[in-house]
Design a protein around this motif. Structure first.
Motif, PDB file in Angstrom:
ATOM      1  N   ILE A 184       0.832  -1.207   0.000  1.00  0.00           N
ATOM      2  CA  ILE A 184       0.000   0.000   0.000  1.00  0.00           C
ATOM      3  C   ILE A 184       0.862   1.250   0.000  1.00  0.00           C
ATOM      4  CG2 ILE A 184      -1.580   1.368   1.419  1.00  0.00           C
ATOM      5  CD1 ILE A 184      -2.938  -1.255   2.211  1.00  0.00           C
ATOM      6  N   LEU A 185       1.868   1.299   0.872  1.00  0.00           N
ATOM      7  CA  LEU A 185       2.704   2.495   0.951  1.00  0.00           C
ATOM      8  C   LEU A 185       3.492   2.709  -0.332  1.00  0.00           C
ATOM      9  CD1 LEU A 185       4.061   2.455   4.624  1.00  0.00           C
ATOM     10  CD2 LEU A 185       2.065   3.607   3.682  1.00  0.00           C
ATOM     11  N   THR A 186       3.941   1.630  -0.960  1.00  0.00           N
ATOM     12  CA  THR A 186       4.667   1.768  -2.225  1.00  0.00           C
ATOM     13  C   THR A 186       3.765   2.348  -3.306  1.00  0.00           C
ATOM     14  OG1 THR A 186       6.090  -0.115  -1.672  1.00  0.00           O
ATOM     15  CG2 THR A 186       5.967   0.528  -3.987  1.00  0.00           C
ATOM     16  N   ALA A 187       2.559   1.818  -3.425  1.00  0.00           N
ATOM     17  CA  ALA A 187       1.627   2.313  -4.436  1.00  0.00           C
ATOM     18  C   ALA A 187       1.154   3.728  -4.122  1.00  0.00           C
ATOM     19  CB  ALA A 187       0.431   1.368  -4.543  1.00  0.00           C
ATOM     20  N   PHE A 188       0.896   3.996  -2.853  1.00  0.00           N
ATOM     21  CA  PHE A 188       0.345   5.296  -2.466  1.00  0.00           C
ATOM     22  C   PHE A 188       1.381   6.408  -2.587  1.00  0.00           C
ATOM     23  CE2 PHE A 188      -3.616   4.231   0.260  1.00  0.00           C
ATOM     24  CZ  PHE A 188      -4.044   3.379  -0.737  1.00  0.00           C
ATOM     25  N   ARG A 189       2.652   6.066  -2.452  1.00  0.00           N
ATOM     26  CA  ARG A 189       3.687   7.092  -2.580  1.00  0.00           C
ATOM     27  C   ARG A 189       3.672   7.681  -3.989  1.00  0.00           C
ATOM     28  NH1 ARG A 189       8.611   4.306  -1.634  1.00  0.00           N
ATOM     29  NH2 ARG A 189       7.711   4.003   0.435  1.00  0.00           N
ATOM     30  N   LEU A 190       3.475   6.818  -4.984  1.00  0.00           N
ATOM     31  CA  LEU A 190       3.429   7.290  -6.363  1.00  0.00           C
ATOM     32  C   LEU A 190       2.169   8.112  -6.613  1.00  0.00           C
ATOM     33  CD1 LEU A 190       4.605   4.009  -8.150  1.00  0.00           C
ATOM     34  CD2 LEU A 190       5.964   6.050  -7.650  1.00  0.00           C
ATOM     35  N   ALA A 191       1.073   7.725  -5.962  1.00  0.00           N
ATOM     36  CA  ALA A 191      -0.202   8.420  -6.161  1.00  0.00           C
ATOM     37  C   ALA A 191      -0.409   9.566  -5.177  1.00  0.00           C
ATOM     38  CB  ALA A 191      -1.356   7.424  -6.041  1.00  0.00           C
ATOM     39  N   ARG A 192       0.545   9.783  -4.275  1.00  0.00           N
ATOM     40  CA  ARG A 192       0.454  10.847  -3.262  1.00  0.00           C
ATOM     41  C   ARG A 192      -0.796  10.697  -2.400  1.00  0.00           C
ATOM     42  NH1 ARG A 192       3.011  16.503  -5.409  1.00  0.00           N
ATOM     43  NH2 ARG A 192       4.996  15.644  -6.108  1.00  0.00           N
ATOM     44  N   ARG A 193      -1.038   9.480  -1.954  1.00  0.00           N
ATOM     45  CA  ARG A 193      -2.200   9.189  -1.113  1.00  0.00           C
ATOM     46  C   ARG A 193      -1.738   8.909   0.315  1.00  0.00           C
ATOM     47  NH1 ARG A 193      -4.885   4.474  -4.560  1.00  0.00           N
ATOM     48  NH2 ARG A 193      -6.307   4.345  -2.764  1.00  0.00           N
ATOM     49  N   SER A 194      -2.686   8.922   1.237  1.00  0.00           N
ATOM     50  CA  SER A 194      -2.382   8.733   2.656  1.00  0.00           C
ATOM     51  C   SER A 194      -2.856   7.360   3.120  1.00  0.00           C
ATOM     52  CB  SER A 194      -3.048   9.821   3.504  1.00  0.00           C
ATOM     53  OG  SER A 194      -4.459   9.749   3.360  1.00  0.00           O
ATOM     54  N   CYS A 195      -2.357   6.947   4.274  1.00  0.00           N
ATOM     55  CA  CYS A 195      -2.749   5.652   4.853  1.00  0.00           C
ATOM     56  C   CYS A 195      -2.530   5.722   6.362  1.00  0.00           C
ATOM     57  CB  CYS A 195      -1.926   4.522   4.250  1.00  0.00           C
ATOM     58  SG  CYS A 195      -2.301   2.896   4.940  1.00  0.00           S
ATOM     59  N   ALA A 196      -3.561   5.370   7.118  1.00  0.00           N
ATOM     60  CA  ALA A 196      -3.461   5.390   8.581  1.00  0.00           C
ATOM     61  C   ALA A 196      -3.150   3.994   9.098  1.00  0.00           C
ATOM     62  CB  ALA A 196      -4.760   5.892   9.200  1.00  0.00           C
ATOM     63  N   LEU A 197      -2.371   3.950  10.167  1.00  0.00           N
ATOM     64  CA  LEU A 197      -2.013   2.696  10.819  1.00  0.00           C
ATOM     65  C   LEU A 197      -2.348   2.804  12.297  1.00  0.00           C
ATOM     66  CD1 LEU A 197      -0.613  -0.100  10.647  1.00  0.00           C
ATOM     67  CD2 LEU A 197       1.513   1.057  11.247  1.00  0.00           C
ATOM     68  N   LEU A 198      -3.151   1.855  12.791  1.00  0.00           N
ATOM     69  CA  LEU A 198      -3.513   1.807  14.209  1.00  0.00           C
ATOM     70  C   LEU A 198      -2.945   0.535  14.819  1.00  0.00           C
ATOM     71  CD1 LEU A 198      -5.717   3.687  12.852  1.00  0.00           C
ATOM     72  CD2 LEU A 198      -7.253   2.971  14.686  1.00  0.00           C
ATOM     73  N   LEU A 199      -2.244   0.678  15.932  1.00  0.00           N
ATOM     74  CA  LEU A 199      -1.764  -0.462  16.696  1.00  0.00           C
ATOM     75  C   LEU A 199      -2.487  -0.469  18.033  1.00  0.00           C
ATOM     76  CD1 LEU A 199       2.117  -0.440  16.143  1.00  0.00           C
ATOM     77  CD2 LEU A 199       0.402  -1.827  14.989  1.00  0.00           C
ATOM     78  N   LEU A 200      -2.920  -1.640  18.471  1.00  0.00           N
ATOM     79  CA  LEU A 200      -3.577  -1.723  19.772  1.00  0.00           C
ATOM     80  C   LEU A 200      -3.234  -3.035  20.436  1.00  0.00           C
ATOM     81  CD1 LEU A 200      -7.244  -2.791  19.213  1.00  0.00           C
ATOM     82  CD2 LEU A 200      -6.007  -1.813  17.322  1.00  0.00           C
ATOM     83  N   ASP A 201      -3.191  -3.004  21.741  1.00  0.00           N
ATOM     84  CA  ASP A 201      -3.117  -4.246  22.504  1.00  0.00           C
ATOM     85  C   ASP A 201      -4.092  -4.165  23.658  1.00  0.00           C
ATOM     86  OD1 ASP A 201      -1.878  -2.709  24.426  1.00  0.00           O
ATOM     87  OD2 ASP A 201       0.095  -3.597  24.175  1.00  0.00           O
ATOM     88  N   LEU A 202      -4.365  -5.309  24.225  1.00  0.00           N
ATOM     89  CA  LEU A 202      -5.434  -5.417  25.218  1.00  0.00           C
ATOM     90  C   LEU A 202      -4.882  -5.213  26.616  1.00  0.00           C
ATOM     91  CD1 LEU A 202      -7.303  -8.520  23.775  1.00  0.00           C
ATOM     92  CD2 LEU A 202      -7.606  -6.106  23.202  1.00  0.00           C
ATOM     93  N   ASP A 203      -5.588  -4.439  27.414  1.00  0.00           N
ATOM     94  CA  ASP A 203      -5.240  -4.237  28.814  1.00  0.00           C
ATOM     95  C   ASP A 203      -5.920  -5.312  29.661  1.00  0.00           C
ATOM     96  OD1 ASP A 203      -3.989  -1.912  27.953  1.00  0.00           O
ATOM     97  OD2 ASP A 203      -5.761  -0.675  28.304  1.00  0.00           O
ATOM     98  N   ARG A 204      -5.156  -5.887  30.577  1.00  0.00           N
ATOM     99  CA  ARG A 204      -5.642  -6.898  31.527  1.00  0.00           C
ATOM    100  C   ARG A 204      -5.978  -8.228  30.861  1.00  0.00           C
ATOM    101  NH1 ARG A 204      -7.663  -2.074  32.762  1.00  0.00           N
ATOM    102  NH2 ARG A 204      -9.534  -2.477  31.541  1.00  0.00           N
ATOM    103  N   PHE A 205      -5.504  -8.455  29.631  1.00  0.00           N
ATOM    104  CA  PHE A 205      -5.739  -9.745  28.995  1.00  0.00           C
ATOM    105  C   PHE A 205      -5.020 -10.859  29.757  1.00  0.00           C
ATOM    106  CE2 PHE A 205      -4.205 -12.981  25.973  1.00  0.00           C
ATOM    107  CZ  PHE A 205      -5.425 -13.518  25.607  1.00  0.00           C
TER     108      PHE A 205
END
Length: 740
Positions: A184-205
């Motif tokens: 996605i980032l490789t393709a979007f760099r050429l097209a000047r597009r954005s991409c969001a990345l969310l990381l999450l982990d669980l509390d008290r798992f």
């Protein structure tokens, strides 16, 4: 020998050459028959089928055993091949050209995988064929073979899925998510597009795994995956990285307002109770957010940014989200330094307790104090509790700090008049510790404080562990005679069952419901009314926290809150100041504060860029709120002037000067700022690195600080006139206020 052969030939009645031709023809006939029999056997056994098309690529022949697989009477012959056979888009991670394209180009078709809808369900065939031509070289159609590869294709799909998807949750695994992000980032760099990345982990798992077992933990992960699947946008992809870690990729998303709303919904959704094997489990989650190309151009860079944001979110008290910013690198280092110093803070005597007054909402008479921990670092100076308390919770120091606070608060309160209460916060780990009730009894005995004057403030998180253990602890505390208050009610994992099962004496209304409760369109006032009504029905008191403005005080008093706590009466004060207040004999507090609540303003002292028309200045940012700011450094800027603030990291804010006196301006923002998930503010949108690259900056993630050439991106009012200053500017590096 020659004569003998000739005689034999004559004796047969045919010349030798004629007999040879006859034998060859007979052999060809036998070969054709044998070939036909072999081909029919191949067709009948389903080992392979033959097909042919005409010049229009319409089916003209298909083996009878293959035809029988279709529905009776189905139209086959004369139908376009591309309509009968649907191309499978991707095989072994490689895209396939559509069958119609190959046929139209008269290319060879080699093991082309197609999907067919059959009465018993979909099948997958492999088509191989080549274009056929007549003796004049004209195209007459295709001739080829087909094979049923449904079983083989299903095995390949299963194998591919095992390699790319998590077997427990069905989500994409770490490998696939990494491959997808890179693509996605490789393709979007050429097209000047954005991409969001969310990381999450669980509390008290881990607590669920430890108390209910690993099968219960697996069931919980499945339920979390299902909930996330219902809430993320359609174009997003979610994966499980392993353990309790998840990653979400959202293409074409850079609005931090929408991302913050999504992160908040994720936190709320994941935090709802789970039913697992007849037991009730409650967990939470923290979310870190980074956006390409602003926070990273390369996959590793973006992942690192999101990971730092997640670390910051967890450090802010969990159940929060956080956007990446450049200062998080420094924050991570500072957090580690705080943890190291905090281990020695208690034995060195660097910690103190300050006490915030709690007063009656109607009479304003003092009823007690809440003990709040303060840390005066010998080198750093005062450190905000919002910084070191989460560090203490993560580093297992919170129990030692909590026990010290309990002993110190009881000792200090013993010197107060007999009707004043002291409230002490109790963390969930401290509450769950084996010797907690005994430590409370020892603190009371050592200080001589009457048990009824000690109020323990407990959050709903104490109910997340063993419910029977919590009930036993509450019963033992009540036998001691202490009071119990439910803190931050309504902000976490609220359940009326808590109020039914636990013997609370008071409910504390979180400041989040008080702030903005007087603003039009807010539902906070109704929530306050509901909490007060619930408490009264259960014969409990209420305390409204965080009251700062006179209109907020009037509202909570009118809605029936029993007690009030906040800056409108007093900040937390030292024990010496408490004793001085008591000694004066005046146990009443007069409210003092702004008439109306206004958006929080954070005091800041840093240089920012100010762009007016096509000229850039430097100014000192003094304070900042969602809707405005105060700056120093420009002389006599007229009210109504439009400015653009460069807050750094590509954040530009259009503002109007609403107040101006000498070198100070009060600004109102055209578009309000949003929360960064913690205590900071940020813009919804940022200047794209692609735009900065157009202005001469290398294409990279947004660096720290302001960009002096940003005014080049703003169209000048008169292109024929070069940029020139309209206002005088103070020399911000000097201690005097001389103008430059």
């Amino acid at each position: 020998m020659v004569m003998r052969g000739m005689l034999r030939g004559l004796g047969s009645g045919k010349p030798a050459s004629a007999r040879a031709h006859a034998g060859a023809a007979s052999g060809r006939g036998a070969d054709l028959g044998q070939r036909r029999a072999l081909l029919e056997a191949v067709e009948d056994e389903g080992l392979g089928w033959f097909w042919a098309s005409n010049v229009r690529n319409e089916l003209t022949y298909l083996s009878a055993s293959a035809v029988q697989r279709f529905a009776p009477g189905a139209a086959l012959f004369g139908e376009p091949l591309s309509r009968l056979f649907e191309t499978v888009g991707e095989v072994r991670e490689q895209p396939q050209r559509p069958l119609s394209f190959l046929l139209g180009a008269r290319s060879r078709v080699v093991e082309h995988i197609v999907r067919l809808e059959m009465p018993e369900g979909p099948q997958w065939w492999s088509l191989t064929g080549r274009p056929a031509f007549d003796e004049w070289g004209d195209f007459i159609g295709y001739r080829g073979i087909a094979r049923d590869i449904s079983a083989e294709y299903a095995r390949q799909c299963d194998s591919s899925r095992l390699a790319e998807y998590d077997s427990l949750t069905g989500l994409a695994n770490r490998h696939r998510m990494g491959t997808r992000l890179t693509a996605i980032l490789t393709a979007f760099r050429l097209a000047r597009r954005s991409c969001a990345l969310l990381l999450l982990d669980l509390d008290r798992f881990k607590h669920v795994n430890d108390t209910l077992g690993h099968p219960a933990g697996d069931d919980l992960l499945k339920q979390v995956a299902q909930r996330l699947g219902r809430i993320i946008p359609e174009q997003a992809e979610i994966g499980r990285l392993g353990g309790d870690e998840f990653k979400i990729i959202i293409p074409d998303m850079d609005d931090r307002g929408k991302l913050g709303e999504l992160a908040h919904r994720i936190i709320q959704m994941v935090s709802q109770p789970y039913s697992i094997e007849g037991s009730r489990a409650i967990i939470g989650t923290s979310v870190g957010i980074a956006v390409a190309p602003y926070d990273g151009i390369e996959p590793d860079e973006l992942v690192k940014a999101a990971d730092l944001a997640l670390y910051a979110a967890k450090g802010s008290g969990r159940a929060q989200y956080r956007f990446y910013s450049n200062d998080l690198k420094d924050s991570a280092q500072e957090r580690r330094a705080i943890e190291e110093d905090l281990r020695d803070a208690l034995p060195r005597g660097e910690l103190q307790l300050h006490y915030q007054p709690v007063v009656r909402s109607k009479s304003h008479r003092l009823t007690g104090f809440e003990a709040l921990m303060r840390w005066n670092h010998p080198e750093r100076g005062p450190i905000n509790p919002a910084q070191f308390i989460p560090v203490a919770e993560e580093s297992n120091l919170i129990c030692a700090l909590g026990e010290w606070a309990l002993r110190q608060a009881c000792e200090d309160a013993a010197a107060w008049p007999g009707d004043l209460l002291v409230s002490v916060n109790v963390s969930a780990p401290q509450f769950s510790a084996a010797g907690f009730v005994a430590s409370v009894g020892k603190a009371l005995a050592a200080s001589g404080l009457a048990p009824g004057r000690l109020e323990l403030e407990i959050t709903e998180s104490v109910f997340l562990g063993d419910g029977n253990m919590a009930a036993r602890t509450f019963a033992r505390l009540k036998r001691l005679g202490v009071r119990l208050a439910l803190d931050d009610f309504g902000t976490g994992y609220s359940s009326l069952g808590y109020l039914r099962d636990a013997p609370f004496d008071k409910i504390k209304i979180d400041q989040g419901f008080v702030r903005g409760s007087t603003e039009e369109g807010q539902s906070n006032a109704a929530i306050i009314t509901a909490i007060v009504g619930l408490a009264e029905a259960l014969r409990m008191e209420t305390t409204a926290e965080g009251v700062e403005a006179m209109d907020e005080l009037a509202l909570v008093a009118a809605r029936g809150a029993t007690n009030v706590q906040g800056f409108v009466f007093s900040r937390a004060i030292s024990q010496a100041d408490v004793l001085a207040k008591i000694a004066s004999g005046d146990l009443y507090y007069e409210p003092s504060g702004p008439e109306r609540h206004r958006a929080d303003r954070r005091s800041l002292y840093r240089t920012v860029g100010v762009i007016h028309e096509d000229y850039r200045y430097d100014a000192m940012l003094r304070n900042l709120s969602r809707t405005g700011a105060r700056i120093d450094g420009l002389i006599d800027v007229p009210v109504g002037t439009e400015l653009v603030l460069d807050l750094g990291e590509g954040q530009l804010v259009v503002a109007i000067v609403r107040r101006s006196q000498d070198a100070t301006q009060g600004l109102e923002f055209e578009t309000p700022l949003i929360s960064d998930g913690a205590d900071g503010l940020c813009t919804r949108h940022r200047i794209s690195p692609y735009a900065l690259a157009s202005a001469g900056m290398p294409l990279r993630a947004l660096p720290r600080g302001e960009y002096p050439f940003l005014q080049d991106l703003i169209e000048p009012r008169d292109p024929s006139q070069p940029g020139r200053p309209r206002f005088m500017q103070l020399d911000l590096s000097a201690t005097s206020s001389r103008a430059t």
